[in-house]
Design an enzyme around this catalytic site. Structure first.
Site, mmCIF file in Angstrom:
data_model
loop_
_atom_site.group_PDB
_atom_site.id
_atom_site.type_symbol
_atom_site.label_atom_id
_atom_site.label_comp_id
_atom_site.label_asym_id
_atom_site.label_seq_id
_atom_site.Cartn_x
_atom_site.Cartn_y
_atom_site.Cartn_z
ATOM 1 N N ASP A 296 -8.779 33.266 -22.698
ATOM 2 C CA ASP A 296 -7.928 32.904 -23.344
ATOM 3 C C ASP A 296 -7.876 34.379 -24.235
ATOM 4 O O ASP A 296 -8.993 34.792 -24.458
ATOM 5 C CB ASP A 296 -7.604 31.757 -24.788
ATOM 6 C CG ASP A 296 -7.935 30.364 -23.719
ATOM 7 O OD1 ASP A 296 -6.686 30.160 -22.599
ATOM 8 O OD2 ASP A 296 -7.865 29.572 -24.135
ATOM 9 N N ASP B 174 -1.499 29.593 -19.288
ATOM 10 C CA ASP B 174 -1.260 27.970 -20.274
ATOM 11 C C ASP B 174 0.458 28.807 -20.594
ATOM 12 O O ASP B 174 1.352 27.655 -20.975
ATOM 13 C CB ASP B 174 -1.819 28.242 -21.473
ATOM 14 C CG ASP B 174 -3.770 28.057 -21.558
ATOM 15 O OD1 ASP B 174 -3.718 26.896 -20.660
ATOM 16 O OD2 ASP B 174 -4.268 28.751 -22.181
#
Length: 192
Positions: A137, A151
């Site tokens: 991330d 995402d």
């Protein structure tokens, strides 16, 4: 096909359109997947182990984080479960593609598929490996979460699915008209 086993004009018209929609789904999925994969390779190579890079002050930063859990860092001990959910999403989208005659549904499912494959790749190939890999991330929104482009693709695809379902649009391109009656034809100005 009608009851006698012969093709109707509508069936002949829908079959080629369905193939085109599957191609659109696959193109969107491939694009989402490749953008996610490329962005993760780039940020790991250039940003991992370094100070966050402010994009919009400290409100939006690029900061590499290895996430073994789900969104918002939840479920870190359930990495295998999230891997299996991603596999399930891929299987469900593949099954739904057989009924697909709608461009908007193709885009929504393509985003969902591409995002799921992007995070699944991390779960399978990143350390510690197997089904337990940590997802990379790097998009940090202050007070919200640290996410990646997979995402975002999953979120946008999910949002589009909710909107399409709310509007009564079906995978086959049909939808509800005013009064709740079903219509096999798409709204004016849009092809099935």
């Amino acid at each position: 096909m009608n009851d006698e086993g012969t093709r109707t004009v509508t069936d002949d018209h829908r079959a080629p359109a369905g193939r085109r929609r599957v191609a659109l789904l696959l193109a969107v999925a491939a694009l989402a997947y490749l953008i996610d994969l490329g962005s993760k390779l780039l940020v790991v190579a250039r940003l991992e182990g370094r100070a966050p890079v402010g994009v919009i002050g400290d409100w939006l930063e690029l900061r590499v984080l290895r996430n073994p859990g789900a969104a918002f860092g939840m479920g870190e001990a359930m990495t295998v479960v999230f891997t299996l959910i991603a596999v399930g999403v891929v299987v469900v989208v593949a099954r739904l593609a057989r009924k697909l005659h709608s461009g908007p549904w193709a885009v929504a499912l393509g985003l969902l598929l591409g995002g799921a494959l992007g995070n699944l790749t991390d779960r399978l190939l990143r350390a510690p490996g197997g089904l337990r890999g940590a997802v990379v991330d790097f998009i940090a929104v202050r007070g919200f979460s640290v996410m990646n482009l997979a995402d975002w693709a999953i979120s946008v695809g999910g949002f589009l699915i909710v909107v399409l379902a709310f509007l009564g649009r079906e995978l086959d391109g049909s939808g509800r008209r005013d009064g709740g009656e079903e219509s096999a034809a798409p709204p004016a100005g849009e092809t099935a």
